[in-house]
Design a protein around this motif. Structure first.
Motif, PDB file in Angstrom:
ATOM      1  N   LEU A  31      27.937  -4.119  37.634  1.00 34.06           N
ATOM      2  CA  LEU A  31      28.941  -3.188  37.139  1.00 34.06           C
ATOM      3  C   LEU A  31      29.021  -1.951  38.012  1.00 34.06           C
ATOM      4  O   LEU A  31      27.992  -1.424  38.455  1.00 34.06           O
ATOM      5  N   ILE A  32      30.246  -1.510  38.279  1.00 33.92           N
ATOM      6  CA  ILE A  32      30.478  -0.230  38.946  1.00 33.92           C
ATOM      7  C   ILE A  32      31.059   0.713  37.916  1.00 33.92           C
ATOM      8  O   ILE A  32      32.109   0.432  37.327  1.00 33.92           O
ATOM      9  N   ILE A  33      30.370   1.821  37.669  1.00 32.03           N
ATOM     10  CA  ILE A  33      30.838   2.767  36.666  1.00 32.03           C
ATOM     11  C   ILE A  33      30.996   4.151  37.290  1.00 32.03           C
ATOM     12  O   ILE A  33      30.423   4.452  38.329  1.00 32.03           O
ATOM     13  N   GLY A  34      31.782   4.962  36.624  1.00 34.11           N
ATOM     14  CA  GLY A  34      32.017   6.321  37.098  1.00 34.11           C
ATOM     15  C   GLY A  34      33.242   6.882  36.403  1.00 34.11           C
ATOM     16  O   GLY A  34      34.060   6.141  35.858  1.00 34.11           O
ATOM     17  N   GLN A  35      33.375   8.181  36.424  1.00 35.30           N
ATOM     18  CA  GLN A  35      34.529   8.815  35.813  1.00 35.30           C
ATOM     19  C   GLN A  35      35.787   8.500  36.603  1.00 35.30           C
ATOM     20  O   GLN A  35      35.724   8.059  37.751  1.00 35.30           O
ATOM     21  N   SER A  36      36.945   8.731  36.003  1.00 34.30           N
ATOM     22  CA  SER A  36      38.209   8.538  36.720  1.00 34.30           C
ATOM     23  C   SER A  36      38.221   9.420  37.964  1.00 34.30           C
ATOM     24  O   SER A  36      37.851  10.592  37.909  1.00 34.30           O
ATOM     25  N   ILE A 208      23.738  -2.114  37.765  1.00 40.49           N
ATOM     26  CA  ILE A 208      24.766  -1.092  37.551  1.00 40.49           C
ATOM     27  C   ILE A 208      24.734  -0.070  38.679  1.00 40.49           C
ATOM     28  O   ILE A 208      23.677   0.482  38.996  1.00 40.49           O
ATOM     29  N   LEU A 209      25.895   0.151  39.261  1.00 39.36           N
ATOM     30  CA  LEU A 209      26.058   1.165  40.302  1.00 39.36           C
ATOM     31  C   LEU A 209      26.889   2.304  39.725  1.00 39.36           C
ATOM     32  O   LEU A 209      28.011   2.089  39.272  1.00 39.36           O
ATOM     33  N   PHE A 210      26.337   3.513  39.746  1.00 39.28           N
ATOM     34  CA  PHE A 210      27.032   4.693  39.234  1.00 39.28           C
ATOM     35  C   PHE A 210      27.480   5.549  40.409  1.00 39.28           C
ATOM     36  O   PHE A 210      26.674   5.987  41.226  1.00 39.28           O
ATOM     37  N   ILE A 211      28.801   5.751  40.502  1.00 40.90           N
ATOM     38  CA  ILE A 211      29.380   6.565  41.562  1.00 40.90           C
ATOM     39  C   ILE A 211      29.878   7.884  40.972  1.00 40.90           C
ATOM     40  O   ILE A 211      30.543   7.898  39.928  1.00 40.90           O
ATOM     41  N   TYR A 212      29.548   8.965  41.647  1.00 41.95           N
ATOM     42  CA  TYR A 212      29.973  10.293  41.192  1.00 41.95           C
ATOM     43  C   TYR A 212      30.582  11.044  42.375  1.00 41.95           C
ATOM     44  O   TYR A 212      29.901  11.273  43.381  1.00 41.95           O
ATOM     45  N   LYS A 213      31.869  11.341  42.261  1.00 49.15           N
ATOM     46  CA  LYS A 213      32.594  12.070  43.306  1.00 49.15           C
ATOM     47  C   LYS A 213      32.406  11.435  44.687  1.00 49.15           C
ATOM     48  O   LYS A 213      32.158  12.117  45.682  1.00 49.15           O
ATOM     49  N   ASP A 235      25.502  12.040  30.988  1.00 48.18           N
ATOM     50  CA  ASP A 235      26.741  12.638  30.484  1.00 48.18           C
ATOM     51  C   ASP A 235      27.839  11.593  30.350  1.00 48.18           C
ATOM     52  O   ASP A 235      28.672  11.666  29.452  1.00 48.18           O
ATOM     53  N   LEU A 236      27.831  10.610  31.264  1.00 50.73           N
ATOM     54  CA  LEU A 236      28.850   9.561  31.209  1.00 50.73           C
ATOM     55  C   LEU A 236      28.534   8.513  30.157  1.00 50.73           C
ATOM     56  O   LEU A 236      29.370   8.198  29.298  1.00 50.73           O
ATOM     57  N   VAL A 237      27.331   7.979  30.215  1.00 49.14           N
ATOM     58  CA  VAL A 237      26.976   6.856  29.348  1.00 49.14           C
ATOM     59  C   VAL A 237      26.772   7.291  27.901  1.00 49.14           C
ATOM     60  O   VAL A 237      27.189   6.603  26.971  1.00 49.14           O
ATOM     61  N   PHE A 238      26.148   8.428  27.728  1.00 48.51           N
ATOM     62  CA  PHE A 238      25.797   8.861  26.375  1.00 48.51           C
ATOM     63  C   PHE A 238      26.735   9.945  25.860  1.00 48.51           C
ATOM     64  O   PHE A 238      26.331  10.856  25.150  1.00 48.51           O
ATOM     65  N   ALA A 239      28.003   9.818  26.230  1.00 55.14           N
ATOM     66  CA  ALA A 239      28.993  10.799  25.771  1.00 55.14           C
ATOM     67  C   ALA A 239      29.218  10.689  24.274  1.00 55.14           C
ATOM     68  O   ALA A 239      29.509  11.677  23.598  1.00 55.14           O
TER      69      ALA A 239
END
Length: 255
Positions: A31-36, A208-213, A235-239
């Motif tokens: 999975l690739i996750i991250g904010q819009s 899981i790969l988490f990308i931020y900015k 902050d992303l996962v446990f919002a």
């Protein structure tokens, strides 16, 4: 296995991906996750060749996709299955014809063999009874299942999914997650999923790969998430209050 090495992507003077290094494991749901706006969609487009990186490597079982010739890339894409956010079915074709479409384009099977293969895939996603319907007659969840059947009909080694649960209710999203996870293991594929759905992360996130900015911020499993100390990831996962309570409970139990 797909490996990304020192991948950079810029649009004119705007840097979108910065030195991304990651491995996507075979036989697992990656999975690739991250904010819009984090760059995860740009990363997937670089993986499948819809965009070319500014620099870096994209290795498919040690084959560098970036330096392949045009013909080599065409052959490489035949090893890929793609599930789009909107399902992207052909409205004028029946469900069976939609699933047969890649076979019509790329296989050497005769018509009877193509029908049989398409029906096998529809049966795998529990839609064999809908084969003569048109996409407009199906629910959103059923359309996504047709898209999954079409994506696997050529027995791909690599499966890419762009927000497969977008627009679906939680129950239907769970069905899609279970299908993707099960199919990944059955076919021993390298599956990569872009998602905003944190339920999917905790249900099927084996890698899981988490990308931020535009930067790789963290990589691990769904179990690692529960004990991670990365504030941006938390902050992303446990919002939601639910996920915060789950993590708090597990920490209290010493997990």
């Amino acid at each position: 296995m797909i490996e990304v090495q020192h991948l950079y992507k810029s649009f004119e003077d705007k840097s979108v991906l910065n030195d991304i290094n990651a491995v996507f494991d075979n036989g697992k749901t990656n999975l690739i996750i991250g904010q819009s706006g984090s760059g995860k969609t740009v990363l997937m487009k670089n993986l499948v060749g819809l965009l070319n990186p500014t620099s870096g490597k994209v290795l498919y079982d040690n084959r560098d996709f970036i330096t392949m010739s045009k013909n080599e890339k065409v052959m490489m894409r035949r090893e890929m299955g793609m599930i789009f956010q909107s399902a992207a079915l052909f409205d004028s074709l029946t469900v069976l014809e939609n699933v047969m479409f890649p076979l019509d384009m790329f296989s050497s099977m005769n018509y009877k063999e193509r029908v049989k293969r398409a029906q096998e895939c529809l049966d795998r996603v529990n839609l064999i009874d809908a084969q003569q319907k048109f996409p407009g007659e199906l629910s959103g969840g059923m359309q996504k299942r047709v898209a999954i059947a079409r994506a696997i009909v050529l027995n791909p080694k690599y499966l890419f999914c762009d927000e497969p649960n977008s627009g679906l209710d939680p129950k239907t999203s769970l069905v899609i997650d279970e299908l993707l996870s099960g199919i990944t293991k059955e076919y021993s594929m390298t599956t990569i999923i872009n998602t905003h759905d944190m339920n999917s992360v905790m249900a099927i996130g084996e890698n899981i790969l988490f990308i931020y900015k535009g930067n790789k911020e963290w990589q691990g499993t769904k179990d690692d998430i529960m004990s991670n100390t990365n504030e941006k990831l938390n902050d992303l996962v446990f919002a939601s209050d639910l996920f915060r309570k789950v993590k708090k409970a597990e920490m209290a139990e010493g997990k």
